[in-house]
Structure formats: structure tokens, C-alpha cells
Design an enzyme around this catalytic site. Structure first.
Site, PDB file in Angstrom:
ATOM      1  N   HIS A   3      -2.378 -16.852  -6.743  1.00  0.00           N
ATOM      2  CA  HIS A   3      -3.421 -16.335  -5.851  1.00  0.00           C
ATOM      3  C   HIS A   3      -4.581 -17.312  -5.659  1.00  0.00           C
ATOM      4  O   HIS A   3      -5.497 -17.021  -4.895  1.00  0.00           O
ATOM      5  CB  HIS A   3      -3.941 -15.021  -6.430  1.00  0.00           C
ATOM      6  CG  HIS A   3      -4.603 -15.236  -7.767  1.00  0.00           C
ATOM      7  ND1 HIS A   3      -3.904 -15.685  -8.875  1.00  0.00           N
ATOM      8  CD2 HIS A   3      -5.887 -15.119  -8.159  1.00  0.00           C
ATOM      9  CE1 HIS A   3      -4.739 -15.822  -9.883  1.00  0.00           C
ATOM     10  NE2 HIS A   3      -5.943 -15.483  -9.483  1.00  0.00           N
ATOM     11  N   ASP A   4      -4.555 -18.439  -6.367  1.00  0.00           N
ATOM     12  CA  ASP A   4      -5.655 -19.405  -6.265  1.00  0.00           C
ATOM     13  C   ASP A   4      -5.323 -20.616  -5.404  1.00  0.00           C
ATOM     14  O   ASP A   4      -6.158 -21.515  -5.269  1.00  0.00           O
ATOM     15  CB  ASP A   4      -6.041 -19.908  -7.664  1.00  0.00           C
ATOM     16  CG  ASP A   4      -6.746 -18.846  -8.473  1.00  0.00           C
ATOM     17  OD1 ASP A   4      -7.373 -17.952  -7.863  1.00  0.00           O
ATOM     18  OD2 ASP A   4      -6.674 -18.901  -9.710  1.00  0.00           O
ATOM     19  N   ASP A  43      -1.522  -1.067  -3.868  1.00  0.00           N
ATOM     20  CA  ASP A  43      -1.779  -0.269  -5.073  1.00  0.00           C
ATOM     21  C   ASP A  43      -0.506  -0.112  -5.897  1.00  0.00           C
ATOM     22  O   ASP A  43       0.559  -0.604  -5.536  1.00  0.00           O
ATOM     23  CB  ASP A  43      -2.351   1.107  -4.691  1.00  0.00           C
ATOM     24  CG  ASP A  43      -1.480   1.804  -3.662  1.00  0.00           C
ATOM     25  OD1 ASP A  43      -0.241   1.728  -3.791  1.00  0.00           O
ATOM     26  OD2 ASP A  43      -2.027   2.403  -2.705  1.00  0.00           O
ATOM     27  N   ASP A  78       0.848  -1.191   0.000  1.00  0.00           N
ATOM     28  CA  ASP A  78       0.000   0.000   0.000  1.00  0.00           C
ATOM     29  C   ASP A  78       0.885   1.244   0.000  1.00  0.00           C
ATOM     30  O   ASP A  78       1.622   1.487   0.953  1.00  0.00           O
ATOM     31  CB  ASP A  78      -0.892  -0.033   1.250  1.00  0.00           C
ATOM     32  CG  ASP A  78      -1.701   1.251   1.411  1.00  0.00           C
ATOM     33  OD1 ASP A  78      -1.850   1.979   0.412  1.00  0.00           O
ATOM     34  OD2 ASP A  78      -2.177   1.514   2.533  1.00  0.00           O
ATOM     35  N   ASP A  89      -4.217   3.738   2.439  1.00  0.00           N
ATOM     36  CA  ASP A  89      -5.627   3.442   2.741  1.00  0.00           C
ATOM     37  C   ASP A  89      -5.846   1.981   3.128  1.00  0.00           C
ATOM     38  O   ASP A  89      -6.984   1.523   3.226  1.00  0.00           O
ATOM     39  CB  ASP A  89      -6.517   3.815   1.545  1.00  0.00           C
ATOM     40  CG  ASP A  89      -6.184   2.982   0.315  1.00  0.00           C
ATOM     41  OD1 ASP A  89      -5.201   2.201   0.365  1.00  0.00           O
ATOM     42  OD2 ASP A  89      -6.900   3.099  -0.698  1.00  0.00           O
ATOM     43  N   GLU A 101      -4.434 -19.714 -18.750  1.00  0.00           N
ATOM     44  CA  GLU A 101      -4.787 -20.585 -17.626  1.00  0.00           C
ATOM     45  C   GLU A 101      -5.684 -21.696 -18.176  1.00  0.00           C
ATOM     46  O   GLU A 101      -6.707 -21.424 -18.798  1.00  0.00           O
ATOM     47  CB  GLU A 101      -5.540 -19.797 -16.557  1.00  0.00           C
ATOM     48  CG  GLU A 101      -5.820 -20.649 -15.324  1.00  0.00           C
ATOM     49  CD  GLU A 101      -6.901 -20.044 -14.418  1.00  0.00           C
ATOM     50  OE1 GLU A 101      -6.895 -20.375 -13.218  1.00  0.00           O
ATOM     51  OE2 GLU A 101      -7.743 -19.271 -14.893  1.00  0.00           O
ATOM     52  N   ASP A 109      -7.078 -15.531 -18.474  1.00  0.00           N
ATOM     53  CA  ASP A 109      -7.848 -16.180 -17.411  1.00  0.00           C
ATOM     54  C   ASP A 109      -8.804 -17.246 -17.966  1.00  0.00           C
ATOM     55  O   ASP A 109      -9.487 -16.997 -18.967  1.00  0.00           O
ATOM     56  CB  ASP A 109      -8.659 -15.074 -16.707  1.00  0.00           C
ATOM     57  CG  ASP A 109      -9.325 -15.542 -15.438  1.00  0.00           C
ATOM     58  OD1 ASP A 109      -8.612 -15.975 -14.524  1.00  0.00           O
ATOM     59  OD2 ASP A 109     -10.569 -15.467 -15.355  1.00  0.00           O
ATOM     60  N   ASP A 138      -3.437  -9.417 -16.766  1.00  0.00           N
ATOM     61  CA  ASP A 138      -4.400 -10.512 -16.736  1.00  0.00           C
ATOM     62  C   ASP A 138      -5.530 -10.136 -17.683  1.00  0.00           C
ATOM     63  O   ASP A 138      -6.150  -9.077 -17.528  1.00  0.00           O
ATOM     64  CB  ASP A 138      -4.949 -10.654 -15.306  1.00  0.00           C
ATOM     65  CG  ASP A 138      -5.126 -12.090 -14.904  1.00  0.00           C
ATOM     66  OD1 ASP A 138      -5.781 -12.809 -15.664  1.00  0.00           O
ATOM     67  OD2 ASP A 138      -4.625 -12.478 -13.835  1.00  0.00           O
TER      68      ASP A 138
HETATM   69  C1  GLC Z   1      -9.185 -17.859 -12.610  1.00  0.00           C
HETATM   70  C2  GLC Z   1      -8.534 -16.907 -11.645  1.00  0.00           C
HETATM   71  C3  GLC Z   1      -9.314 -16.920 -10.365  1.00  0.00           C
HETATM   72  C4  GLC Z   1     -10.703 -16.442 -10.658  1.00  0.00           C
HETATM   73  C5  GLC Z   1     -11.348 -17.261 -11.769  1.00  0.00           C
HETATM   74  C6  GLC Z   1     -12.536 -16.580 -12.324  1.00  0.00           C
HETATM   75  O1  GLC Z   1      -9.158 -19.157 -12.165  1.00  0.00           O
HETATM   76  O2  GLC Z   1      -7.190 -17.255 -11.460  1.00  0.00           O
HETATM   77  O3  GLC Z   1      -8.731 -16.143  -9.367  1.00  0.00           O
HETATM   78  O4  GLC Z   1     -11.472 -16.528  -9.506  1.00  0.00           O
HETATM   79  O5  GLC Z   1     -10.491 -17.440 -12.865  1.00  0.00           O
HETATM   80  O6  GLC Z   1     -12.169 -15.453 -13.043  1.00  0.00           O
END
Ligand code: GLC
Length: 551
Positions: free
Chosen positions: A325-326, A29, A21, A25, A253, A199, A98
Site C-alpha cells: 500500500h506504500d 470492510d 465493500d 457504504d 518493516e 510497522d 499490522d
Molecule cells: C509504514 C506504513 C505506512 C505508514 C507509515 C506510518 O511505513 O506502511 O503506510 O504511513 O508506516 O505508520
């Protein structure tokens, strides 16, 4: 045009909300990113993948895009993004975005307009009449909610959403939708962006009549919208009309994809994409998804890695990762509690020295771990909440919470630990999400000074990966595929080789060096134990990794 600079670089994924950050806030960012670009350079990375930065109502933290051609004010807006891009390029760091084109937010202008039955935007999405008795148009399930259809009382029809009800699937069969997507791609590429992570890209083509999923296919994770009939045609169109005209690359992905199927996307003279992210190696401690936990199996992990390395060798290029992040933090999954530092380093060497482009997720380079929360109300992620709701229909709440604590994506989304001080140095203000208390031990400031830290191991490893032609181009061979605790592989390039020997045990581990390596001159180029160099054949210490170069 086609490029191959991505083969020489290590990428770093930023999930912006939790990175740093800069505006005070409590939300990460792009000001924070600007502050940390030198840190990233010191790590040796050559590219950044930004998780979505677009304006979004954040039902799925940016993966529900409400405007593709802007940067969310939460993250600082588009002018700050331009600054980040410029500074990153000065540091020879590429930037990819992304591209979330399987669905838009329900707050996107296109969807708002499509609610009107007579609007030209109606056909941007899948609007269908329900079946008799108010039932959904088909039996598809959704990843983040009960069913894949929601009823819109205003227009009297259902709309399709494979994820959250606020993530509405785009109808890619509509040529106008594809034209809009191409405009979005050009917008960012013209600004100087170097490519895209795409994605759930294998879900963009649905079969025309949207047939019901068959139970026996669905339990195996096979769905009719997965690698649908026109997915290759559309990706080729994007490539020919847009991507081929820029010096850029794409990584898609591809949930659940097999290496064989992956080849249909990433091999041949004019592949749809440059790389795909497979998922198989993320199932070494679960069945299909983290929510169906199993004990960790090294053999399963090696089988998954090996099958991709073998199938793509000489035909295509791998995307290597252990975290994003998943998924929960890898050190808490495949690593050791007792030997956390050693195992964080060993895991890093194991995946990063395979053939392909390595990706590092923010905080992974610090050895950040999972953070279990004691109440479901404390979780933020929509998948976590929906998995909990689904779980408690069959299982006791306590047990479901235990599974969540281990499986939740929120484990990876705690603020990055910059210091051992207040809020882990992530923000001056109260952070938007809980800070992992272990930042006292694992944080960038302290690790920077400690030659034995996970961070400094990553630096050395990235140096090795980006300077060694064997690490880039060598053939991969697993030398002990059936061993339950030893991961030993070679990368061979002509007469030369890299040998990676790694223990997945918390005890000393004896091993037999294959004949062809015995007595050969070997140099230890990386290891996770300091002190005197051990004999090449000596037993491995707990979670030890050694990397040798043989000339
Ligand atoms: C992909 C992203 C994930 C998201 C999903 C829907 O798997 O990595 O974070 O929730 O798509 O967009």
C-alpha cells in the site's frame, strides 16, 4: 516456540478500505473480506496480512491507531473479525495483523491523557520544551509534515511525531509502554491471530538525548532514530515475554535497511523477528524514494535482489514483495505499457521464485496499474499531499503534479477491480475513492474465465512456489547480473535446479544459455506465452518469462 510454516505459504495483503465493500457504504470492510475468502483460497494463498483494522481517525488510513484492542466499526467491528478469522482458519489461511507500535493516534486515550503534564501518561510520549525563540527541540524532519515536532499550547511543550502530526511517537524506553504493547500482542494472539507485520519497527528506539540529525548522514537516509540503541533489546523482550509462547511469526518493516543490518534482526538462535521487508529493490526507478524519479534500471533491481538473497542464504529468511500500500503499482513502474499483461506475469515470476516468503498485494494478481489524477485535490493520501506541498516550494506545480501522479501511494489504493461493471463491482454505493477506468480490461470476473489472464498466471505460479522444494529451499544465483534487459537466475537444490529466464525488453531478446545448462533435459514448468513450447535457447519474445526445471 518458533515455527516455520510461513516458509511454505504465500501471503496476501489486504488494505481493507479498498478491498471489497460488503455493507454498501462505499468503504471496504470485513463483510467484503468474508465474501472473498474463497477467491483468495482459489488463488492458492496461505496467509493474509491485514493492514490496520483498528479504530482510527484515518489521518493515515489506520496507521494512526486510536484503540489497539478493537476493530473499527467502519470495517464491521470485532465480531465480524472473529468470523473472518474462523473461516480463514477453516480454509487453512493464516491471519496476521499490522502492529503499529512506533506511534499512536493523537486521539488515543494515552495521548489525550498525556497532554496533562502531571499525568502518569505524560512519559508515554516524547514531550519536550522547545529551544529559544519557539524553535523545535531538535531538527528531525517528518515524513508527512514539515517538522517532526508539534507545539501543544495547552501544556506548553512540543511532542514528537516522525510521521503525521496525528501519529505521535511512543516512548518505548518507558517500561509501562512496553507492558501495554505486550498486552495488545497477547490480546490478538489469544484470539487466534497468527502473527504480526510490525510497522516501521526499526524506529522504535530513540537515542536518549534526541540529538540533531547530521546533514551528511540525513541525505543518505541515515537517522539517529533508525535502528536506535535499544531496538534489539525491546524486540527480544517482546519475543521472550510474548511471541515465544505462541505458534506465530513476525515480519518487520525496516525502511532503508541493508541486508547486513537486517541479519542482526532475523538471524541467530533467537532472532528478534522472523523476517524483515527491505526496500532496496523498490528503488530501481528512483533515488531512495519514488518522489525522486529515475529511469528504470534492471541492473539495479537485480543487484538489490541478489544482495539480499546472498546475505540471507542459510542464515535467515527473506520476505519477497513488489507491491504494497506504500508503493505505486509495479506493472506501471517496472513493467511495459505495450506488453502489460506479459510484463505483469514476468515480474511476478521474477520475485516469487526467489528464496523467501512471497507477499502479493491486493489487485496485483489482476495486473492492476497506476491511476494518475488530474488535480492534487483529488488525492487522499497524507504523504502525497505533504510531498506536493514540499515540492511546490522549489518546482513548478505542473511538474510536481506529474511526479505525484507517478509516485503517489494512492496509485495502489484504488478499489480492487472485481468486475468490469459499475464501480468495478467493489461497492453498490459511490466508492470512497476513484475506481481505475481500466477495470474494463483488468478485473477478477473476466480474468477468472480467461486461461491466459494475469490472475490465472498467478494461480499457476503460486501452485509452483508452494509445491516445489527447489523454489522453497534452492540456492539463488544470478546468471547474467550485468545484462541490462535479461534477468536469468537459477535456484539450485543438490543436482536439481529451477531456471528462470525473463526478458525486460519490448523487443525479441537473444540470450546465451550458460554452458552447464546446454543439452540438459529441461522441462518448461511455467511460461507467459501460450502455444507451442519454444526451444530452450530460442530468443525470448517481448517480456517473456520461462521457468524450467532441470533434473
Ligand atoms: C509504514 C506504513 C505506512 C505508514 C507509515 C506510518 O511505513 O506502511 O503506510 O504511513 O508506516 O505508520
Amino acid at each position: 516456540m518458533g515455527c516455520d510454516w510461513y516458509k511454505d505459504r504465500v501471503f496476501y495483503q489486504i488494505w481493507p478500505r479498498s478491498f471489497k465493500d460488503g455493507s454498501g457504504d462505499g468503504v471496504g470492510d470485513l463483510y467484503g473480506v468474508l465474501e472473498k475468502l474463497d477467491y483468495l483460497k482459489s488463488l492458492g494463498i496461505g496467509g493474509i496480512w491485514f493492514s490496520p483494522l483498528y479504530p482510527s481517525p484515518n489521518a493515515d488510513f489506520g496507521y494512526d491507531v486510536s484503540d489497539y484492542c478493537d476493530i473499527s466499526p467502519e470495517y464491521g467491528g470485532i465480531d465480524v473479525f472473529r468470523k473472518v478469522l474462523k473461516r480463514a482458519h477453516e480454509l487453512d489461511i493464516k491471519v496476521i495483523l499490522d502492529l503499529v507500535i512506533a506511534h499512536t493516534s493523537d486521539e488515543h486515550e494515552w495521548f489525550k491523557k498525556s497532554r496533562d503534564k502531571d499525568s502518569p501518561f505524560r512519559d508515554f510520549y516524547f514531550w519536550r520544551r522547545g529551544k529559544a525563540g519557539g524553535k523545535a527541540p531538535n531538527n528531525w524532519s517528518s515524513f508527512f509534515s514539515k517538522g517532526a515536532w508539534s507545539f501543544d499550547p495547552a501544556s506548553g511543550e512540543h511532542y514528537l511525531h516522525l510521521h503525521h502530526s496525528k501519529q505521535v511517537d511512543l516512548n518505548m524506553d518507558n517500561p509501562r509502554v512496553r507492558e501495554e504493547i505486550k498486552k495488545v500482542m497477547r490480546f490478538w494472539l489469544d484470539m487466534g491471530v497468527d502473527g504480526f507485520r510490525e510497522d516501521v519497527i526499526t524506529y522504535i528506539s530513540k537515542p536518549e538525548d534526541l540529538p540533531d540529525d547530521l546533514f551528511f548522514r540525513a541525505v543518505k537516509g541515515l537517522r539517529f532514530y533508525d535502528c536506535g540503541p535499544k531496538v534489539h533489546e525491546y524486540l527480544q523482550e517482546f519475543r521472550t515475554d510474548v511471541l515465544d509462547h505462541y505458534d506465530c511469526f513476525t515480519v518487520g518493516e525496516a525502511p532503508m535497511i541493508s541486508p547486513k543490518k537486517a541479519l542482526s534482526f532475523v538471524s541467530g538462535p533467537h532472532p528478534d523477528l522472523d523476517m524483515v521487508f527491505g526496500f532496496k529493490h523498490m528503488e530501481a526507478d528512483c533515488f531512495l524514494k519514488e518522489y525522486l524519479p529515475l529511469p528504470f534500471s534492471l541492473r539495479k533491481l537485480k543487484r538489490a535482489f541478489g544482495s539480499w538473497q546472498k546475505a540471507l542464504n542459510g542464515r535467515a529468511w527473506n520476505a519477497l514483495y513488489l507491491e504494497n500500500h506504500d508503493h505505486p503499482r509495479v506493472v506501471s513502474r517496472y513493467g511495459s505499457k505495450r506488453y502489460r499483461k506479459e510484463s505483469a506475469k514476468a515480474l511476478a515470476a521474477c520475485y516469487m521464485l526467489q528464496q523467501g516468503t512471497p507477499f502479493v498485494f491486493q489487485g496485483q494478481e489482476l495486473g492492476m496499474g497506476n491511476m494518475p489524477l488530474d488535480d492534487i485535490s483529488k488525492y487522499e493520501d497524507c504523504l502525497t499531499k505533504s510531498a506536493y506541498e514540499k515540492g511546490i516550494r522549489f518546482l513548478p506545480k505542473k511538474l510536481v503534479l506529474k511526479i505525484i501522479q507517478r509516485a503517489s501511494r494512492d496509485n495502489a489504493r484504488t478499489p480492487v477491480q472485481w468486475t468490469g461493471g459499475r464501480n468495478a463491482g467493489f461497492s453498490e454505493a459511490e466508492p470512497w475513492f476513484f475506481v481505475n477506468p481500466d477495470h474494463a480490461k483488468f478485473n477478477a470476473e473476466d480474468e477468472d474465465k480467461d486461461p491466459d489472464s494475469v490472475l490465472n498466471f498467478y494461480r499457476a505460479l503460486i501452485r509452483l512456489r508452494t509445491s516445489s522444494d527447489i523454489a522453497r529451499d534452492g540456492d539463488y544465483k544470478d546468471l547474467a547480473p550485468l545484462h541490462p534487459r535479461l534477468y536469468m537466475y537459477e535456484r539450485r537444490l543438490g543436482e536439481r535446479a529451477l531456471l528462470v529466464i525473463c526478458s525486460f525488453s519490448d523487443r525479441p531478446l537473444k540470450f546465451r544459455l550458460p554452458k552447464e545448462f546446454r543439452g540438459r533435459a529441461a522441462k518448461l514448468v511455467l511460461g507467459n506465452y501460450g502455444g507451442e513450447e519454444p526451444e530452450m535457447t530460442s530468443a525470448l519474445r517481448p517480456r517473456e518469462v520461462r521457468v524450467y526445471e532441470l533434473g
